[in-house]
Structure formats: C-alpha cells, structure tokens
Scaffold this motif. Structure first.
Motif, PDB file in Angstrom:
ATOM      1  N   UNK A 194       0.816  -1.223   0.000  1.00  0.00           N
ATOM      2  CA  UNK A 194       0.000   0.000   0.000  1.00  0.00           C
ATOM      3  C   UNK A 194       0.850   1.274   0.000  1.00  0.00           C
ATOM      4  N   UNK A 195       2.170   1.128  -0.042  1.00  0.00           N
ATOM      5  CA  UNK A 195       3.063   2.280  -0.022  1.00  0.00           C
ATOM      6  C   UNK A 195       3.942   2.268  -1.264  1.00  0.00           C
ATOM      7  N   UNK A 196       4.058   3.409  -1.942  1.00  0.00           N
ATOM      8  CA  UNK A 196       4.911   3.494  -3.120  1.00  0.00           C
ATOM      9  C   UNK A 196       6.382   3.502  -2.702  1.00  0.00           C
ATOM     10  N   UNK A 197       7.261   2.794  -3.440  1.00  0.00           N
ATOM     11  CA  UNK A 197       8.691   2.813  -3.130  1.00  0.00           C
ATOM     12  C   UNK A 197       9.257   4.230  -3.055  1.00  0.00           C
ATOM     13  N   UNK A 198       8.745   5.131  -3.887  1.00  0.00           N
ATOM     14  CA  UNK A 198       9.219   6.513  -3.856  1.00  0.00           C
ATOM     15  C   UNK A 198       9.037   7.125  -2.470  1.00  0.00           C
ATOM     16  N   UNK A 199       7.861   6.915  -1.876  1.00  0.00           N
ATOM     17  CA  UNK A 199       7.593   7.479  -0.551  1.00  0.00           C
ATOM     18  C   UNK A 199       8.443   6.824   0.524  1.00  0.00           C
ATOM     19  N   UNK A 200       8.634   5.496   0.403  1.00  0.00           N
ATOM     20  CA  UNK A 200       9.465   4.792   1.374  1.00  0.00           C
ATOM     21  C   UNK A 200      10.898   5.315   1.357  1.00  0.00           C
TER      22      UNK A 200
END
Length: 441
Positions: free
Chosen positions: A295-301
């Motif tokens: 549910x989380x984009x790699x970019x945000x992580x």
C-alpha cells in the motif's frame, strides 16, 4: 513500555522533529568549518579533505580525495532525494497541474535569470564570468528554517509557495550543472550510464520494488557518469525519476486486507505481554508488513528513509567540507572584488527583484493567483529568502572555479550574501505578518 534507551534518545528525537533542526545543524557545521580553517589547526582541515581514498576491484582502482567523495558521492544522495521530491511534487504536489505550477515556476525563473544577469554585469569577462550559475541557487533547508522561526504567523500558502519555488529552483540548478558545467564527455561511459537508467525504467515498469536492486543499478550508473565527464549528481537525479511511484493495491483492498489480518489476530489471540510472539501471531504481523509494503509506493518509502540521512549527515558534512574559508588578510576589498560582489548582488538583489517581479507578472497576466493570506510584502520576504544560496551555491562554485583564490572569494560571497538575505528576509516577513495581524484585528 518505556525502555531506558527511549528515555536517553527522547531529547535527540525531539530535536530531530524540530523544524529548525536541519538549518541549525547546517549553521553549526558552517561555523565549525570557518573556525577550523582559521585556527592554528587549519592545515589539518585542508589535509583531511585531500586525503586519498583508494578502492581496488579486480584490476580497477578507484581513487578519490575525501573532498571529492563528499561532493561527488554523498551529494549524490542529496540529489537523489531532490529528484524524489521533484517527482512527488509533479505527480501529486504543488507542481501537479499547470495552474498550481505557474506561480512557483514564474517566481523561480525570475529568481534564476535576474541574479545570473546581474552577476555577468559585474563580471563580464572570463574566467570570472563562469560563476554566473552560483547566485541562481536557493537553499531550501535554510529558507524554510527561517520561516519556521516565525511559526504560525506565516500563512500556510507562503510556506507552500516557497517550497514549490525551491523545488523548481533545484530543477533549474540541476539543468545548469548538466548543460553548462560539463566540459569533456566520454561517450562510451555516458552510454553505459544511460543504459543503466534505461534498465531501471524497465525494472520499474516490470514491477520491481526492491530498493537494493535500484541501489545496485544506481551505483553502476553513478560510476559511469563519474567517468563520462557529466557530473555524477545528474545520475542520481535521473535514477530518482525511475523509482516506482504507485502502490500495488488500492484503498479498498488495503482496508479489506487489514480487516482480514485483524480478524486473524483476534482468532489466534493478541500478544499478552512483552515476550516472544507465537508462530501464528508472527505470521499475522508479517502479513500486516506485506500489506503495508503493497500500500506504499517505493518513492515514498525511500524519501522517508533518506530525508533524515540527508538532513542530519550529508548536508552538514558537505558544509563542513566546503565552508572552510580562510579569512586571513580579508577586508572590505575582498567583498568588493568581482566574484564576491557579483554573487552578493545576484543573491541579495537579483533574487529579490527576480522573484517579486516575475510573481507580479504572473498574477498581473492572470496566469496564477497569490495563495490565500499572502501579501506582496510576503513575496518580498521570500524573494530575500531565495537569496540564501548556501548548499547548492557552494556546490556550483566548486564546479565553476578551478583556482583556489576565486573559489574562496565565491565562498565568502555566498556566506555573506546568505546571512544578509536570511536576516533581512526574516525582518521583512516579521514586519509584514505583524501588519497583517494588526489590520485584521
């Protein structure tokens, strides 16, 4: 349950969460560099920066000084984070629509063109003319740090405008570095680097989300760009744009899978103490982690993971390595010389005039509107804050000048101009906010 380590780290965490933390560390590192470079131990400062670090891989030997590793290597992490922020702003932030992007784009354009023209007017002849890109840069950490001093007295729209302006400014600075501060290009190495970027794009389209895979490809791309003659920080920015920015599941699937995980946890029983979980409990918690990743984009992580590293390590170390200017024999003549004067005029006057005039033009033409609560006095204030060049300005100065005397003059001009712009910007914003509070009461 509060552990002893939690109590010990509580002040550190409180400091890290403070909006002034990043700017404060940058200022501290700058002061340390200045004191060290002008102390009896100044020789150790310069010696440390020029120590060679060698790494041998097979028949290849990689050798760079500590200073180059910081500027070409660690600053690559900074530019990678800048790239992630730019991509996020373009997709869902203040640059996601033409209307939203118009005001900061116009303001940033004025804040780049006018300072460069003023610098060239002061230094029309080479080699000093090559520093025209220095006053184009804005340091977002310092600028937002100054705004944080004023707290809630500043309209939220002004903070958003300054952030978006600085992001567009970063795009401009990176383009300037790529186009105008690249000398000879080794085509074969550049092709290898671009193929690596292409591979990263294919990985993204194929659904690869593992950060390590992108790091390995990015490292090869960084090395190739380093050997190509194109500055390696451009590789970091290009790699950032290949990082996936989509989630694997939508909101409904997220809720459904979390509800299922909660139901399973109730079935096997929630942990009752601080001991080890049962295999069944551990399996449910692992499923929650899988749902979180989906549910989380790699970019945000990556952005979330790298922001503290850049704020509290990379940028302060860069400041420590680049702000150490010897002030021995420095008088007013050093500030009235071509390089320093051109930078100070560009950053303090050029940024203010450029940002204000182009913002006024965008509003006048009906292309954009001032954010709610923002007055023209506020625009003058952030125009001045745009003159806090520091990090990016120091970086470009290192690319622009090959002689130590010119580089030291540039650093001195950047430091003095940034201090003047920061203090005057703070005073103007404080005065404007006070007037706004008085008129509204």
């Amino acid at each position: 349950m509060l552990m002893p380590i939690d109590r010990m780290l509580r002040p550190v965490k409180a400091f890290a969460r403070h909006k002034l933390a990043g700017a404060g560390l940058l200022m501290l590192a700058t002061l340390i560099a200045l004191v060290w470079a002008n102390s009896p131990w100044a020789e150790s400062y310069h010696h440390t920066l020029h120590v060679d670090v060698k790494v041998a891989v097979g028949g290849m030997v990689f050798s760079k000084s500590v200073h180059h590793l910081i500027n070409d290597g660690l600053m690559g992490v900074f530019f990678f984070l800048v790239g992630l922020e730019i991509k996020r702003e373009i997709l869902v932030g203040e640059l996601s629509s033409t209307r939203k992007a118009s005001l900061p784009a116009f303001a940033a354009l004025g804040g780049m063109v006018i300072p460069a023209l003023l610098y060239v007017a002061v230094n029309p002849e080479p080699p000093l003319r090559s520093g025209w890109g220095i006053p184009m840069a804005t340091d977002i950490a310092f600028a937002l740090g100054v705004l944080a001093v004023l707290g809630t007295r500043i309209p939220l729209g002004l903070k958003v405008m300054l952030t978006a302006l600085a992001i567009v400014d970063d795009i401009g600075a990176v383009l300037v570095i790529a186009v105008f501060y690249t000398e000879q290009i080794a085509t074969a190495s550049l092709v290898v680097g671009l193929l690596g970027v292409g591979l990263s794009i294919i990985m993204s389209r194929a659904g690869v989300r593992n950060a390590l895979a992108y790091f390995l490809v990015g490292f090869v791309v960084w090395l190739a760009f380093l050997q190509s003659g194109v500055h390696a920080t451009i590789a970091a920015l290009l790699m950032a744009f290949t990082i996936p920015a989509k989630t694997r599941i939508d909101g409904k699937s997220l809720v459904r899978r979390l509800e299922r995980a909660l139901s399973n946890l109730e079935r096997v029983g929630a942990p009752g103490d601080h001991g080890l979980n049962t295999d069944e409990q551990q399996h449910v918690l692992a499923e929650v982690n899988v749902v979180h990743d989906a549910a989380t984009a790699p970019l945000q992580n990556l952005e979330h993971a790298l922001a503290p590293l850049v704020t509290f390590f990379v940028l302060p170390l860069f400041a420590l390595a680049n702000a150490g200017v010897s002030l021995e024999g420095v008088g007013l003549s050093a500030l009235t010389g071509g390089v320093a004067l051109g930078i100070m005029v560009g950053l303090v006057v050029g940024k203010t005039v450029g940002i204000f005039s182009f913002t006024w033009l965008a509003v006048r033409l009906g292309i954009a509107d001032l954010p709610r609560g923002v007055r023209w006095g506020h625009v003058v204030g952030i125009g001045l804050l745009g003159g806090v060049g520091f990090t990016m300005a120091l970086f470009i100065a290192g690319l622009a000048f090959s002689t130590q005397a010119d580089l030291d003059a540039a650093k001195l001009g950047i430091l003095v101009a940034s201090a003047i712009a920061g203090v005057t910007g703070l005073l103007v914003l404080r005065s404007t906010s006070a007037d706004a509070d008085g008129s509204s009461s």
